[in-house]
Enzyme design. Sequence first.
Site, PDB file in Angstrom:
ATOM      1  N   ARG A 158      50.872  33.503  34.264  1.00  0.00           N
ATOM      2  CA  ARG A 158      50.872  35.086  34.208  1.00  0.00           C
ATOM      3  C   ARG A 158      49.720  35.722  33.892  1.00  0.00           C
ATOM      4  O   ARG A 158      49.007  36.713  34.569  1.00  0.00           O
ATOM      5  CB  ARG A 158      52.098  35.583  33.462  1.00  0.00           C
ATOM      6  CG  ARG A 158      52.331  37.006  33.133  1.00  0.00           C
ATOM      7  CD  ARG A 158      52.617  37.854  34.478  1.00  0.00           C
ATOM      8  NE  ARG A 158      51.350  38.167  35.305  1.00  0.00           N
ATOM      9  CZ  ARG A 158      51.431  38.488  36.510  1.00  0.00           C
ATOM     10  NH1 ARG A 158      52.438  38.850  37.215  1.00  0.00           N
ATOM     11  NH2 ARG A 158      50.205  38.684  37.412  1.00  0.00           N
ATOM     12  N   CYS A 194      43.247  44.475  30.641  1.00  0.00           N
ATOM     13  CA  CYS A 194      44.695  44.410  30.629  1.00  0.00           C
ATOM     14  C   CYS A 194      45.230  45.889  30.266  1.00  0.00           C
ATOM     15  O   CYS A 194      46.276  46.319  30.688  1.00  0.00           O
ATOM     16  CB  CYS A 194      45.260  43.596  29.288  1.00  0.00           C
ATOM     17  SG  CYS A 194      44.786  41.645  29.273  1.00  0.00           S
ATOM     18  N   HIS A 198      48.446  48.277  31.165  1.00  0.00           N
ATOM     19  CA  HIS A 198      49.670  47.992  30.434  1.00  0.00           C
ATOM     20  C   HIS A 198      49.312  48.787  28.951  1.00  0.00           C
ATOM     21  O   HIS A 198      49.800  48.363  28.027  1.00  0.00           O
ATOM     22  CB  HIS A 198      49.757  46.597  29.934  1.00  0.00           C
ATOM     23  CG  HIS A 198      50.007  45.838  31.332  1.00  0.00           C
ATOM     24  ND1 HIS A 198      51.378  45.934  31.981  1.00  0.00           N
ATOM     25  CD2 HIS A 198      49.519  44.810  32.054  1.00  0.00           C
ATOM     26  CE1 HIS A 198      51.413  45.111  33.250  1.00  0.00           C
ATOM     27  NE2 HIS A 198      50.362  44.337  33.179  1.00  0.00           N
ATOM     28  N   CYS A 247      46.710  37.651  36.404  1.00  0.00           N
ATOM     29  CA  CYS A 247      46.507  39.096  36.174  1.00  0.00           C
ATOM     30  C   CYS A 247      44.952  38.993  36.040  1.00  0.00           C
ATOM     31  O   CYS A 247      44.348  39.887  36.533  1.00  0.00           O
ATOM     32  CB  CYS A 247      46.935  39.547  34.596  1.00  0.00           C
ATOM     33  SG  CYS A 247      48.471  39.878  34.722  1.00  0.00           S
TER      34      CYS A 247
END
Lengths: 205, 103, 285
Positions: C242, C194, C198, C246
Amino acid sequence: MKSPLISATIITIGVSACVTAASNEEISSKAAAMLKSSFKANGQATLDRLDQDATQHLCSEFAGKAPPRDVAQKIEALNLATVKYPTDGNLLGDWKNGEKIAQEGRGKQFSDDPAGPVGGNCYACHQLSPQELSYGTIGPSLYQFGKLRGYGPETQRYAYGKIYNPDAYAACSNMPRFGHNGILSEQQIKDVTALLMDPASPVNR
Amino acid sequence: MPDPMKIRATTVGDETEVKVLMSHEMETGQRKDGQGKTIPAWFIQNVSVTWNSKTVLSAQWGTAVAKNPFVSFRFKGGAKGDKITVTWVDNRAEKRTDESMIA
Amino acid sequence: MILRAERRELGSCRAASLILTQSACVLALSFCVTACALAQTSAVDEIAKYRAALQDGNPAELWEARGEDLWKQKRGPKQVSLEGCDLGLGPGIVKGAYTRLPMYFADADRVMDLETRLVWCMVTLQAYNESQAKKQPFGNGERKSDIEALVAFVTSTSRGMPMNVALKHPKEVEMYQAGEKIFSYRGGPHDFGCVTCHADEGKRIRLQDLPNLTTREGAQKAYTTWPAYRVSQGELRSFEWRLYDCFRQQRFPELLFGSDASIALTLYLARNANGAIFDAPAIKR
């Protein structure tokens, strides 16, 4: 009006108490076990993809930030040893194919055809040819890569090696290790190197 | 059966503003499925809106309108509590009618 | 009298609008081809304008309406509604429940997010078996997802309320800490986690802006705008979707619906969003 503040304080105390209770290692191993039970294999995306190698394991400890210098040196040495240069000594392929590879975002996802194209998806993160305006900014701009650095053999070796295994030069890079992890073939890496290093490539014009 | 529409009708000065959200695939007939087969066109062809049984809007649509279409328009004369009825018919002759009161 | 029907399609850098006047009943098509040559920053502005124009007619409302029906209908082998479902604030209390999730539920002895709790209620109240309840977690055109509709309904009742996720129970603390670890876990052939996309400010992938989810502001802005109607897909997407998508793009295997990893990540982000006003179902590209 006071009560939310008070309860927030209690929560904070509760959390910090538990933080000291569970060590960082314990939390990491719990998280890893949790991951194992939370996925299923789908086509080419098999469960062994959740197993980390030494680099992935070390880099996961720093939450996306750069690791301390000693760890970084260890990771870079480990990865530099993996870079394999082409046996024919020629590092530059065809920049036109390189452009296609840089545009191609497919490959290795469970939704991708395993027999279909696998690209580098360079534009997702980098600016390259000025004609392509839809580029990302996770990595630096590579516009005029060869023109700014010179087209010499050392720069060619660096460009090829960087695509092959970026962690050899910058530990815990966000960039995939395209050669080391078998995402791109030797010929594809040569083609992308040419996109960066061929004076005729739009990147250098 | 198709899903219900969402209709909102409100008076704004001497006009009534009607907003309608419809649930429909609005397949263009240009797309292909995973096997490369063309997905047949499927879209709303006729829309009509009545205010106390008087037609205040009628429209013919084609495939250029988006999935789950949103329509908004105004007309004069509506008053609170009047009935607004919206009907659509698609090219498979499926039909949906919903009602709402002007608020 | 003017009727506007907007074509919600921006995938190929194009926004077309259709204007129709009733008096003449003539279609006047004006394809405003937003030039792809727009500078990147103004492309972001254009998307923001486009989103504002659509806010009024967010098709998420269709999912909300269907979800409300599903919530109230007597369904399943036991032919009861979900109105007795306890989402954390007591049986049948929907309003505000989402701002406190995920949380620990003593009856299940597990930390649950909204999706997992809905499945739990479908199983325990309506007597569906678990695989029936989970069989269509995400919608796909005509194959609609009951879960996504219920998520749209439940979340819509929390709009305007502040996020307020507690870490009281030891299992909540444990889940949060695991979520933080999973967020930075790098793996797969691309070494992605992630954090790859991000954990930094002001970055984009192609032209898509990426939120920095490691900061309070970033997590607040992102978490409070899911679920969302995705214009490019014509579907309402839940937070579990979501995460699922991802991980697909991270080249990981397939994330299991209702798995501990999804709940841990959701708790990590929801908790970091505390204090922010929940503003979904939203509409996104």
